[in-house]
Design a protein around this motif. Sequence first.
Motif, PDB file in Angstrom:
ATOM      1  N   UNK A   1       1.638  -1.137  -6.239  1.00 23.10           N
ATOM      2  CA  UNK A   1       2.204  -2.258  -5.493  1.00 23.10           C
ATOM      3  C   UNK A   1       2.603  -1.815  -4.087  1.00 23.10           C
ATOM      4  N   UNK A   2       3.203  -0.648  -3.970  1.00 21.09           N
ATOM      5  CA  UNK A   2       3.586  -0.146  -2.648  1.00 21.09           C
ATOM      6  C   UNK A   2       2.358   0.120  -1.791  1.00 21.09           C
ATOM      7  N   UNK A   3       1.309   0.659  -2.397  1.00 22.27           N
ATOM      8  CA  UNK A   3       0.072   0.912  -1.666  1.00 22.27           C
ATOM      9  C   UNK A   3      -0.538  -0.404  -1.182  1.00 22.27           C
ATOM     10  N   UNK A   4      -0.595  -1.388  -2.072  1.00 16.26           N
ATOM     11  CA  UNK A   4      -1.193  -2.674  -1.717  1.00 16.26           C
ATOM     12  C   UNK A   4      -0.401  -3.387  -0.632  1.00 16.26           C
ATOM     13  N   UNK A   5       0.920  -3.263  -0.656  1.00 15.46           N
ATOM     14  CA  UNK A   5       1.749  -3.917   0.365  1.00 15.46           C
ATOM     15  C   UNK A   5       1.383  -3.434   1.766  1.00 15.46           C
ATOM     16  N   UNK A   6       1.122  -2.133   1.891  1.00 11.48           N
ATOM     17  CA  UNK A   6       0.810  -1.565   3.207  1.00 11.48           C
ATOM     18  C   UNK A   6      -0.657  -1.786   3.565  1.00 11.48           C
ATOM     19  N   UNK A   7      -1.560  -1.375   2.699  1.00 10.53           N
ATOM     20  CA  UNK A   7      -2.986  -1.467   3.028  1.00 10.53           C
ATOM     21  C   UNK A   7      -3.469  -2.912   3.045  1.00 10.53           C
TER      22      UNK A   7
ATOM     23  N   UNK B   1      -1.611   2.651   8.239  1.00 12.72           N
ATOM     24  CA  UNK B   1      -1.802   2.843   6.798  1.00 12.72           C
ATOM     25  C   UNK B   1      -0.829   3.857   6.206  1.00 12.72           C
ATOM     26  N   UNK B   2      -0.103   4.550   7.025  1.00  9.16           N
ATOM     27  CA  UNK B   2       0.830   5.565   6.534  1.00  9.16           C
ATOM     28  C   UNK B   2       1.959   4.894   5.724  1.00  9.16           C
ATOM     29  N   UNK B   3       2.442   5.491   4.637  1.00  6.77           N
ATOM     30  CA  UNK B   3       2.139   6.835   4.121  1.00  6.77           C
ATOM     31  C   UNK B   3       1.062   6.864   3.049  1.00  6.77           C
ATOM     32  N   UNK B   4       0.084   5.970   3.112  1.00  2.00           N
ATOM     33  CA  UNK B   4      -0.909   5.840   2.046  1.00  2.00           C
ATOM     34  C   UNK B   4      -2.327   6.050   2.576  1.00  2.00           C
ATOM     35  N   UNK B   5      -2.498   6.945   3.535  1.00  3.20           N
ATOM     36  CA  UNK B   5      -3.830   7.115   4.122  1.00  3.20           C
ATOM     37  C   UNK B   5      -4.833   7.728   3.143  1.00  3.20           C
TER      38      UNK B   5
ATOM     39  N   UNK C   1      -9.977   6.142   0.184  1.00  2.00           N
ATOM     40  CA  UNK C   1     -10.754   5.738  -0.984  1.00  2.00           C
ATOM     41  C   UNK C   1     -11.424   4.390  -0.762  1.00  2.00           C
ATOM     42  N   UNK C   2     -10.710   3.479  -0.102  1.00  2.00           N
ATOM     43  CA  UNK C   2     -11.316   2.179   0.191  1.00  2.00           C
ATOM     44  C   UNK C   2     -12.423   2.300   1.239  1.00  2.00           C
ATOM     45  N   UNK C   3     -12.269   3.200   2.193  1.00  2.00           N
ATOM     46  CA  UNK C   3     -13.322   3.399   3.191  1.00  2.00           C
ATOM     47  C   UNK C   3     -14.568   3.987   2.539  1.00  2.00           C
ATOM     48  N   UNK C   4     -14.411   4.946   1.625  1.00  2.00           N
ATOM     49  CA  UNK C   4     -15.580   5.474   0.923  1.00  2.00           C
ATOM     50  C   UNK C   4     -16.245   4.398   0.082  1.00  2.00           C
ATOM     51  N   UNK C   5     -15.431   3.528  -0.501  1.00  4.18           N
ATOM     52  CA  UNK C   5     -16.013   2.429  -1.275  1.00  4.18           C
ATOM     53  C   UNK C   5     -16.808   1.497  -0.368  1.00  4.18           C
ATOM     54  N   UNK C   6     -16.274   1.237   0.839  1.00  3.24           N
ATOM     55  CA  UNK C   6     -16.996   0.384   1.793  1.00  3.24           C
ATOM     56  C   UNK C   6     -18.321   1.010   2.195  1.00  3.24           C
TER      57      UNK C   6
ATOM     58  N   UNK D   1      -8.715  -4.385  -0.954  1.00  2.78           N
ATOM     59  CA  UNK D   1      -7.524  -4.217  -1.786  1.00  2.78           C
ATOM     60  C   UNK D   1      -7.431  -5.351  -2.803  1.00  2.78           C
ATOM     61  N   UNK D   2      -7.768  -6.549  -2.381  1.00  6.40           N
ATOM     62  CA  UNK D   2      -7.733  -7.703  -3.288  1.00  6.40           C
ATOM     63  C   UNK D   2      -8.834  -7.610  -4.342  1.00  6.40           C
ATOM     64  N   UNK D   3     -10.026  -7.203  -3.903  1.00  4.26           N
ATOM     65  CA  UNK D   3     -11.170  -7.139  -4.813  1.00  4.26           C
ATOM     66  C   UNK D   3     -11.028  -6.006  -5.836  1.00  4.26           C
ATOM     67  N   UNK D   4     -10.480  -4.874  -5.401  1.00  7.88           N
ATOM     68  CA  UNK D   4     -10.355  -3.719  -6.292  1.00  7.88           C
ATOM     69  C   UNK D   4      -8.930  -3.198  -6.243  1.00  7.88           C
TER      70      UNK D   4
END
Length: 514
Positions: A287-293, A472-476, A481-486, A303-306
């Motif tokens: 949840x904390x990761x999703x709030x920022x990213x 994106x900090x502190x969750x870079x 991981x999302x950039x590699x997925x893209x 983030x919504x899709x995965x």
Amino acid sequence: MLVTTEQAYRAVAARDPRFDGCFVTAVRTTGIYCRPSCPARTPKPANVEFFPTAAAAHSAGYRACRRCLPDAVPGSPEWDLRADLTGRAMRLINDGVVERAGVVGLAATLGYSSRHLTRILTTELGAGPLALARAHRAHSARVLIETSDLEFAEVAFAAGFASLRQFNETIQEVFATTPTVLREQTRRGSDPHDGTAGTLRLRLPFRPPLDAEGMLRFLADRAVAGVEDAGPEHYSRTLRLAHGTGVATIRPEGAHLATTLRLTDLRDLGSAVTRIRRLFDLDADPAAVADVLGGDPVLAAGVTRTPGVRVPGSVDGAETVIRAILGQQVSVAAARTTASRLTDALGDPLTRPGDDMPEHGLTTLFPSAETLASAAAEHLNGPRRRVDTVCAVAEALADGSLRVHPGRAESELRRDLEAFPGIGPWTARYVSMRVLGTPDVLLDGDLALRRGAAALGIPGNQAALRARSVRWSPWRSYAGMYLWRAAAEPPPSRRGRHGRPGRQHNHPSTRENP
């Protein structure tokens, strides 16, 4: 604690499971402490106090709630967020260092005196290293009581207690019951034990959601033959542990990972569980990761899709370093092939492979640092510099001049790694991300990651990517991981009907990376 007292009470009033493991709630009128989501009636604010760990609640005289089992929750994400002495110490305590080497050994590993370490932990967490380790032993003991048919004397020994009396007193004090009652309560329900000596079936909780499919795909793409096996619904691997060897099989099931462990020495239970949790990043706060990213338009759709993407960790720091070096400047498939050949030639045969898992082919332990130092050059092909780097690093790991474990400070570990010819910033940062669980590492020098950024509309150069990543900090690490997925997604012209992407495939990365 990651929350204020007011926020903690609101979480308890809402019975919010996202905070389970971040703190415990102690009720003065009952003498019991609970997880935040405990279904019991919410106590009055004047009657509660909050502790960052169960050990602190134990030290203050509270016992664990038998209804919500506050020790059976995901760990706090704070220990990966915090790179200070407290966070590093907690990672090592959870790995069982105090049971193996004592407080003196823990302090020496961290580079401090026992007195200073005890003072810092008591100030920060309300409990010293002995109390924290005691809580860890109590949890390991409860797992063995409930999931095995071992005699209680054997449980006490395996969990790290000095005597049966100490074991009985601790169980009574922490859980307000006896080992016999704990086992009887379990036997009245379903029995998770399969009757095989040294075999345990556990349920490892996490904070949902969890992108289990993505994690299993990551592990399957890199699986070393003989050491690992992974598919759409499982991951299995061999483990080199302090007292023996092990085999673990993990399967996602609802809000937990169903885990089967086969250990040659049950003293390794706590360490094995901790390493699996770190590998799957189970203590993360999605949840904390999703709030920022999710607040950045370029990442919001992903983030919504995965939801619940995790950063894969490590079960063995030395193995991760060697495999990262083997993967430099080659594809993931090529790195896997090289590691498999090296393991086939130099790996140690597994002493006791899982009897009921022969189809997984788990027969070998990844080569030890000592073996690699003496024989890797004879079995490695490719650039001479890479071979020399593997041998030099293996020799340093073997003689102890290079230490790669979760208790290292990130800056110091990166400095030590980059001192070796052939290891640059990318590899050092990649190792710190996986071994230490560092959540704020962006491997902006990775070509595939930059391709993913370009696919999302971010200029594909390091300067632009670094500038964008500040938000994106502190969750870079998770953003990466999302950039590699893209980068792995097909271009718009190859998308399926209605604009939805077709089947996704992992990108042919130029480096060994997530």
